[in-house]
Design an enzyme around this catalytic site. Structure first.
Site, PDB file in Angstrom:
ATOM      1  N   ASP A   4     -11.330 -39.060  -0.163  1.00 55.73           N
ATOM      2  CA  ASP A   4     -11.410 -38.830  -1.617  1.00 55.73           C
ATOM      3  C   ASP A   4     -11.418 -40.088  -2.476  1.00 55.73           C
ATOM      4  OD1 ASP A   4     -11.352 -36.184  -1.000  1.00 55.73           O
ATOM      5  OD2 ASP A   4      -9.309 -35.810  -1.676  1.00 55.73           O
ATOM      6  N   MET A  17     -16.564 -32.511  -1.511  1.00 58.22           N
ATOM      7  CA  MET A  17     -15.100 -32.510  -1.535  1.00 58.22           C
ATOM      8  C   MET A  17     -14.550 -33.365  -2.674  1.00 58.22           C
ATOM      9  SD  MET A  17     -13.615 -32.363   2.298  1.00 58.22           S
ATOM     10  CE  MET A  17     -13.360 -30.763   3.072  1.00 58.22           C
ATOM     11  N   GLY A  57     -29.819 -39.350  -6.406  1.00 60.20           N
ATOM     12  CA  GLY A  57     -30.661 -39.099  -7.582  1.00 60.20           C
ATOM     13  C   GLY A  57     -30.414 -37.737  -8.221  1.00 60.20           C
ATOM     14  N   SER A  73     -37.603 -28.571  -9.965  1.00 63.51           N
ATOM     15  CA  SER A  73     -36.494 -28.469  -9.010  1.00 63.51           C
ATOM     16  C   SER A  73     -35.424 -29.494  -9.387  1.00 63.51           C
ATOM     17  CB  SER A  73     -36.992 -28.741  -7.588  1.00 63.51           C
ATOM     18  OG  SER A  73     -37.358 -30.097  -7.470  1.00 63.51           O
TER      19      SER A  73
HETATM   20  O1  F6P Z   1      -7.905 -34.945   0.763  1.00 65.56           O
HETATM   21  C1  F6P Z   1      -9.043 -34.904   1.518  1.00 65.56           C
HETATM   22  C2  F6P Z   1      -9.699 -33.553   1.475  1.00 65.56           C
HETATM   23  O2  F6P Z   1     -10.816 -33.610   2.296  1.00 65.56           O
HETATM   24  C3  F6P Z   1     -10.062 -33.047   0.076  1.00 65.56           C
HETATM   25  O3  F6P Z   1     -11.243 -33.594  -0.422  1.00 65.56           O
HETATM   26  C4  F6P Z   1     -10.145 -31.567   0.314  1.00 65.56           C
HETATM   27  O4  F6P Z   1      -9.950 -30.853  -0.875  1.00 65.56           O
HETATM   28  C5  F6P Z   1      -9.030 -31.331   1.283  1.00 65.56           C
HETATM   29  O5  F6P Z   1      -8.844 -32.550   1.974  1.00 65.56           O
HETATM   30  C6  F6P Z   1      -9.246 -30.215   2.261  1.00 65.56           C
HETATM   31  O6  F6P Z   1      -8.110 -30.108   3.050  1.00 65.56           O
HETATM   32  P1  F6P Z   1      -7.998 -29.219   4.349  1.00 65.56           P
HETATM   33  O7  F6P Z   1      -8.838 -29.828   5.411  1.00 65.56           O
HETATM   34  O8  F6P Z   1      -6.557 -29.253   4.698  1.00 65.56           O
HETATM   35  O9  F6P Z   1      -8.507 -27.858   3.989  1.00 65.56           O
END
Ligand code: F6P
Length: 323
Positions: free
Chosen positions: A128, A170, A186, A216
């Site tokens: 993250d 994520m 992009g 698109s």
């Molecule tokens: O903190 C890293 C992360 O990949 C986040 O981006 C995501 O929300 C979370 O972990 C998902 O966690 P888990 O694998 O425990 O569901």
């Protein structure tokens, strides 16, 4: 200091193995014994200690995941769990520890240091990139590259079918993956948790493109965006703007796996190496980060509490470049 422990905790991130390798080999180089602790803080509590040799970390620098496995430990949140952990560390005569993980990992480490006066240094391991005190966390670059590869493929089909794709990436609380992958892919727009998403504004962007014969497009949506995930945003757009044939792709956990990029391997190796050096210098309670290409130490409480902040100018730039 004679013996150190190393564990990975929280969500896994590509490059964690490179960091483990660096900790083990730097430790051995300095005549320390190194113990791997399995399954994050759970391994401390359940007494899962494995002696690491140089050969234990051979052939892992290129591997995703973590050979020590990881967990989001519920037991370590409780005082009773932490007491068991400390007893096991004492039993194995471990003098200090390196933890690799994110917010939860450092929160736990900080409490543990205060309670038991035990030296711990940390390296930021999370895709993250949401930790203050480092430009990049271990795994972030690989995750961004994984997303970009996926977005390129989605663009092929989006263009062929004249479709508008909402791609969810994520980032529960942070939009770093969304921002960088959106620029590199992009994307027509990038929706992140750090800014308020106005569906009207998004529709305006889409309409402008539509008038230019853009049939698109790709909108990157961070999973923690305030307007909802990609499905919710797609529904809201479709409700009010029906020109586009919309589709949603949630990339999910593919973002957490795969062989780390060269950047992640270098970042992880550097951070791992310097966590051990720092322990040897008597440092504790800090995260080793890299800021402007230089190693930097940030106390755990700052790394967790402060917000690195997203570059809003880059969000604006991405819109301009995609218009
Ligand atoms: O903190 C890293 C992360 O990949 C986040 O981006 C995501 O929300 C979370 O972990 C998902 O966690 P888990 O694998 O425990 O569901």
């Amino acid at each position: 200091m004679k013996k150190i422990g190393i564990l990975t905790s929280g969500g896994d991130a590509p490059g964690m193995n490179a960091a483990i390798r660096a900790v083990v080999r730097t430790g051995l180089y300095n005549n320390l014994e190194v113990f791997g602790i399995m399954d994050g803080y759970n391994g401390l509590i359940n007494d899962e200690f494995v002696k690491m040799e140089s050969s234990s970390v051979s052939n892992i620098i290129q591997r995703g995941g973590t050979i020590l496995r990881t967990a989001r430990s519920k037991e370590f949140i409780e005082k009773e769990g932490r007491e068991k952990a400390y007893e096991n560390l004492k039993k194995h005569e471990i003098d200090a520890m390196v933890v690799i993980g994110g917010n939860g990992t450092f929160t736990g480490a900080n409490i543990f240091i205060d309670e038991f006066d035990f030296p711990i240094m940390g390296a930021p391991g999370t895709i993250d990139n949401d930790l203050y005190g480092t430009d990049m966390t271990i795994g972030y670059d690989t995750a961004v590259n994984t997303v970009v590869q996926a977005v390129d493929k989605i663009r092929d089909t989006a263009t062929s079918h004249n479709r508008l794709f909402f791609v969810e990436v994520m980032g529960r609380d942070a939009g770093f993956i969304a921002l960088r992958s959106g620029i590199a892919g992009g994307a027509e727009d990038i929706l992140v948790p750090e800014t308020i998403t106005y569906i009207d504004e998004l529709i305006e962007i889409l309409e402008k493109g539509f008038r230019k014969n853009k049939m698109s497009g790709i909108i990157i949506v961070a999973e923690g965006d305030d307007a909802g995930g990609a499905f919710e945003v797609a529904r809201k757009v479709k409700e009010r703007y029906n020109h586009y044939d919309t589709r949603v792709t949630v990339l999910g956990h593919i973002q957490r796996g795969g062989s780390p990029t060269a950047i992640d391997r270098i970042v992880a190796s550097t951070m791992g190496h310097y966590t051990v050096n720092a322990l040897l210098e008597g440092r504790r309670g800090e995260m080793v980060g890299i800021i402007n290409n230089k190693v930097a130490y940030t106390p755990f409480n700052k790394a967790i509490k402060y917000n690195k902040g997203i570059r809003r100018d880059l969000l604006k730039m991405a819109r301009i470049l995609a218009s």
